[in-house]
Design a protein around this motif. Structure first.
Motif, PDB file in Angstrom:
ATOM      1  N   LEU A  20       8.454 -10.050 -18.369  1.00 26.61           N
ATOM      2  CA  LEU A  20       7.924 -10.953 -17.364  1.00 26.61           C
ATOM      3  C   LEU A  20       6.407 -10.814 -17.304  1.00 26.61           C
ATOM      4  CD1 LEU A  20      10.447 -10.423 -14.417  1.00 26.61           C
ATOM      5  CD2 LEU A  20      10.627 -11.927 -16.403  1.00 26.61           C
ATOM      6  N   SER A  21       5.757 -11.927 -17.039  1.00 31.93           N
ATOM      7  CA  SER A  21       4.315 -11.935 -16.862  1.00 31.93           C
ATOM      8  C   SER A  21       3.978 -12.525 -15.497  1.00 31.93           C
ATOM      9  CB  SER A  21       3.637 -12.773 -17.946  1.00 31.93           C
ATOM     10  OG  SER A  21       3.887 -12.256 -19.230  1.00 31.93           O
ATOM     11  N   CYS A  22       2.874 -12.075 -14.957  1.00 29.82           N
ATOM     12  CA  CYS A  22       2.372 -12.616 -13.698  1.00 29.82           C
ATOM     13  C   CYS A  22       0.884 -12.862 -13.881  1.00 29.82           C
ATOM     14  CB  CYS A  22       2.614 -11.647 -12.559  1.00 29.82           C
ATOM     15  SG  CYS A  22       1.866 -12.135 -10.983  1.00 29.82           S
ATOM     16  N   ALA A  23       0.500 -14.119 -13.785  1.00 34.55           N
ATOM     17  CA  ALA A  23      -0.905 -14.493 -13.911  1.00 34.55           C
ATOM     18  C   ALA A  23      -1.509 -14.638 -12.524  1.00 34.55           C
ATOM     19  CB  ALA A  23      -1.021 -15.799 -14.685  1.00 34.55           C
ATOM     20  N   ALA A  24      -2.650 -13.995 -12.323  1.00 32.08           N
ATOM     21  CA  ALA A  24      -3.304 -14.014 -11.017  1.00 32.08           C
ATOM     22  C   ALA A  24      -4.637 -14.743 -11.091  1.00 32.08           C
ATOM     23  CB  ALA A  24      -3.531 -12.592 -10.527  1.00 32.08           C
ATOM     24  N   SER A  25      -4.916 -15.514 -10.070  1.00 32.03           N
ATOM     25  CA  SER A  25      -6.219 -16.159  -9.978  1.00 32.03           C
ATOM     26  C   SER A  25      -7.188 -15.207  -9.287  1.00 32.03           C
ATOM     27  CB  SER A  25      -6.108 -17.457  -9.182  1.00 32.03           C
ATOM     28  OG  SER A  25      -5.749 -17.162  -7.839  1.00 32.03           O
ATOM     29  N   GLY A  26      -8.468 -15.539  -9.327  1.00 33.99           N
ATOM     30  CA  GLY A  26      -9.434 -14.725  -8.606  1.00 33.99           C
ATOM     31  C   GLY A  26     -10.219 -13.802  -9.508  1.00 33.99           C
ATOM     32  N   ARG A  27     -11.422 -13.453  -9.032  1.00 38.40           N
ATOM     33  CA  ARG A  27     -12.318 -12.642  -9.843  1.00 38.40           C
ATOM     34  C   ARG A  27     -12.270 -11.160  -9.517  1.00 38.40           C
ATOM     35  NH1 ARG A  27     -17.771 -15.923  -8.858  1.00 38.40           N
ATOM     36  NH2 ARG A  27     -16.823 -16.059  -6.801  1.00 38.40           N
ATOM     37  N   THR A  28     -11.459 -10.784  -8.531  1.00 35.45           N
ATOM     38  CA  THR A  28     -11.397  -9.383  -8.114  1.00 35.45           C
ATOM     39  C   THR A  28     -10.022  -8.796  -8.372  1.00 35.45           C
ATOM     40  OG1 THR A  28     -10.845 -10.051  -5.850  1.00 35.45           O
ATOM     41  CG2 THR A  28     -13.183  -9.683  -6.377  1.00 35.45           C
ATOM     42  N   PHE A  29      -9.375  -9.270  -9.413  1.00 34.49           N
ATOM     43  CA  PHE A  29      -8.011  -8.836  -9.720  1.00 34.49           C
ATOM     44  C   PHE A  29      -7.927  -7.327  -9.846  1.00 34.49           C
ATOM     45  CE2 PHE A  29      -3.806  -9.080 -11.230  1.00 34.49           C
ATOM     46  CZ  PHE A  29      -3.678  -8.273 -12.342  1.00 34.49           C
ATOM     47  N   SER A  30      -8.955  -6.710 -10.379  1.00 32.69           N
ATOM     48  CA  SER A  30      -8.904  -5.273 -10.631  1.00 32.69           C
ATOM     49  C   SER A  30      -8.877  -4.454  -9.350  1.00 32.69           C
ATOM     50  CB  SER A  30     -10.084  -4.840 -11.501  1.00 32.69           C
ATOM     51  OG  SER A  30     -11.303  -5.125 -10.836  1.00 32.69           O
ATOM     52  N   SER A  31      -9.148  -5.054  -8.210  1.00 34.82           N
ATOM     53  CA  SER A  31      -9.098  -4.316  -6.950  1.00 34.82           C
ATOM     54  C   SER A  31      -7.779  -4.501  -6.201  1.00 34.82           C
ATOM     55  CB  SER A  31     -10.257  -4.736  -6.035  1.00 34.82           C
ATOM     56  OG  SER A  31     -10.158  -6.107  -5.710  1.00 34.82           O
ATOM     57  N   TYR A  32      -6.826  -5.129  -6.865  1.00 29.83           N
ATOM     58  CA  TYR A  32      -5.529  -5.391  -6.249  1.00 29.83           C
ATOM     59  C   TYR A  32      -4.453  -4.462  -6.816  1.00 29.83           C
ATOM     60  CZ  TYR A  32      -7.153  -9.626  -3.976  1.00 29.83           C
ATOM     61  OH  TYR A  32      -7.812 -10.510  -3.164  1.00 29.83           O
ATOM     62  N   VAL A  33      -3.632  -3.950  -5.924  1.00 30.49           N
ATOM     63  CA  VAL A  33      -2.421  -3.284  -6.361  1.00 30.49           C
ATOM     64  C   VAL A  33      -1.369  -4.369  -6.578  1.00 30.49           C
ATOM     65  CG1 VAL A  33      -1.645  -2.862  -3.988  1.00 30.49           C
ATOM     66  CG2 VAL A  33      -0.729  -1.497  -5.858  1.00 30.49           C
ATOM     67  N   MET A  34      -0.602  -4.243  -7.643  1.00 30.98           N
ATOM     68  CA  MET A  34       0.378  -5.254  -8.007  1.00 30.98           C
ATOM     69  C   MET A  34       1.782  -4.674  -7.931  1.00 30.98           C
ATOM     70  SD  MET A  34      -1.616  -7.763  -8.550  1.00 30.98           S
ATOM     71  CE  MET A  34      -0.411  -8.934  -9.169  1.00 30.98           C
ATOM     72  N   GLY A  35       2.696  -5.486  -7.446  1.00 32.04           N
ATOM     73  CA  GLY A  35       4.077  -5.047  -7.359  1.00 32.04           C
ATOM     74  C   GLY A  35       5.029  -6.088  -7.928  1.00 32.04           C
ATOM     75  N   TYR A  95       9.886 -11.399  -8.357  1.00 37.04           N
ATOM     76  CA  TYR A  95       8.643 -11.831  -7.741  1.00 37.04           C
ATOM     77  C   TYR A  95       7.515 -10.862  -8.049  1.00 37.04           C
ATOM     78  CZ  TYR A  95      11.665 -14.791  -4.839  1.00 37.04           C
ATOM     79  OH  TYR A  95      12.576 -15.724  -4.398  1.00 37.04           O
ATOM     80  N   CYS A  96       6.352 -11.428  -8.234  1.00 39.98           N
ATOM     81  CA  CYS A  96       5.118 -10.662  -8.361  1.00 39.98           C
ATOM     82  C   CYS A  96       4.416 -10.687  -7.008  1.00 39.98           C
ATOM     83  CB  CYS A  96       4.263 -11.322  -9.440  1.00 39.98           C
ATOM     84  SG  CYS A  96       2.640 -10.631  -9.667  1.00 39.98           S
ATOM     85  N   ALA A  97       3.806  -9.573  -6.620  1.00 38.02           N
ATOM     86  CA  ALA A  97       3.124  -9.489  -5.340  1.00 38.02           C
ATOM     87  C   ALA A  97       1.809  -8.742  -5.498  1.00 38.02           C
ATOM     88  CB  ALA A  97       4.008  -8.791  -4.321  1.00 38.02           C
ATOM     89  N   ALA A  98       0.870  -9.019  -4.591  1.00 40.04           N
ATOM     90  CA  ALA A  98      -0.449  -8.411  -4.688  1.00 40.04           C
ATOM     91  C   ALA A  98      -1.012  -8.095  -3.316  1.00 40.04           C
ATOM     92  CB  ALA A  98      -1.411  -9.349  -5.424  1.00 40.04           C
ATOM     93  N   ARG A  99      -1.840  -7.060  -3.289  1.00 37.84           N
ATOM     94  CA  ARG A  99      -2.587  -6.726  -2.078  1.00 37.84           C
ATOM     95  C   ARG A  99      -3.885  -6.070  -2.522  1.00 37.84           C
ATOM     96  NH1 ARG A  99      -1.449  -4.841   3.604  1.00 37.84           N
ATOM     97  NH2 ARG A  99      -3.261  -3.568   4.185  1.00 37.84           N
ATOM     98  N   ARG A 100      -4.959  -6.418  -1.842  1.00 39.86           N
ATOM     99  CA  ARG A 100      -6.243  -5.808  -2.161  1.00 39.86           C
ATOM    100  C   ARG A 100      -6.247  -4.410  -1.569  1.00 39.86           C
ATOM    101  NH1 ARG A 100     -12.140  -8.714  -1.991  1.00 39.86           N
ATOM    102  NH2 ARG A 100     -13.246  -7.060  -3.084  1.00 39.86           N
ATOM    103  N   SER A 101      -5.989  -3.432  -2.406  1.00 36.98           N
ATOM    104  CA  SER A 101      -5.827  -2.071  -1.935  1.00 36.98           C
ATOM    105  C   SER A 101      -5.921  -1.110  -3.104  1.00 36.98           C
ATOM    106  CB  SER A 101      -4.465  -1.910  -1.248  1.00 36.98           C
ATOM    107  OG  SER A 101      -4.218  -0.572  -0.904  1.00 36.98           O
ATOM    108  N   PHE A 102      -6.269   0.144  -2.797  1.00 37.26           N
ATOM    109  CA  PHE A 102      -6.284   1.192  -3.809  1.00 37.26           C
ATOM    110  C   PHE A 102      -5.177   2.193  -3.578  1.00 37.26           C
ATOM    111  CE2 PHE A 102      -9.782  -0.336  -6.111  1.00 37.26           C
ATOM    112  CZ  PHE A 102     -10.705  -0.851  -5.207  1.00 37.26           C
ATOM    113  N   THR A 103      -4.187   1.766  -2.803  1.00 38.93           N
ATOM    114  CA  THR A 103      -2.973   2.562  -2.643  1.00 38.93           C
ATOM    115  C   THR A 103      -1.781   1.711  -3.031  1.00 38.93           C
ATOM    116  OG1 THR A 103      -2.703   1.923  -0.316  1.00 38.93           O
ATOM    117  CG2 THR A 103      -3.959   3.935  -0.770  1.00 38.93           C
TER     118      THR A 103
END
Length: 124
Positions: A20-35, A95-103
Motif C-alpha cells: 500500500l502507498s499513501c501520498a501526502a500533500s504539503g511541504r512539511t511532510f517530514s514533520s508528520y508522524v504517519m500511521g 487507512y493512512c493517517a497523519a499528525r504533525r508530531s515527533f511522537t
C-alpha cells in the motif's frame, strides 16, 4: 492542511503480498508522524503500524508484526505498508493517517488527517 491518498489495495489470496502507498500533500511532510489503520466490517478502526519522521522509530500491532513493514520516503511525500503472508483476517479497509508530531501514538484520536481508505481483501 494535509491531504492523504491511499492506493495499492486489491483482492489477493492467502499468503500473497501487497504494498500500500499513501501520498501526502504539503511541504512539511517530514514533520508528520504517519500511521496505518484498518477497519473490518462491523469492527472498530485499529492501529496497524506507525512511523516517525526519521524512520528510526516504528511500531506495529501484534497481529501484523513480522509480516508487515512500514516505511516512508520524505523526499517523495510517500509512506508505504508492505504486507506479506497475508491472511483472510487481514481483510479490511486500510487507512493512512497523519499528525504533525515527533511522537508516535496508536490511538485513532491522535491523528488529525485521514485518507479515504483502500480495500484489501484476502481470500482463503
Amino acid at each position: 492542511q494535509v491531504q492523504l491518498v491511499e492506493s495499492g489495495g486489491g483482492l489477493v489470496q492467502a499468503g500473497d503480498s501487497l504494498r500500500l502507498s499513501c501520498a501526502a500533500s504539503g511541504r512539511t511532510f517530514s514533520s508528520y508522524v504517519m500511521g496505518w489503520f484498518r477497519q473490518a466490517p462491523g469492527k472498530e478502526r485499529d492501529f496497524v503500524a506507525g512511523i516517525l519522521w526519521n524512520s528510526i522509530s516504528t511500531a506495529y500491532a501484534d497481529s501484523v508484526k513480522g509480516r508487515f513493514t512500514v516505511s516512508r520516503d520524505n523526499a517523495k511525500n510517500l509512506v508505504y505498508l508492505q504486507m506479506n503472508a497475508l491472511k483472510p483476517e487481514d481483510t479490511a479497509v486500510y487507512y493512512c493517517a497523519a499528525r504533525r508530531s515527533f511522537t508516535l501514538d496508536r490511538a485513532t484520536t491522535f491523528y488529525d488527517y485521514w485518507g479515504q481508505g483502500t480495500q484489501v481483501t484476502v481470500s482463503s
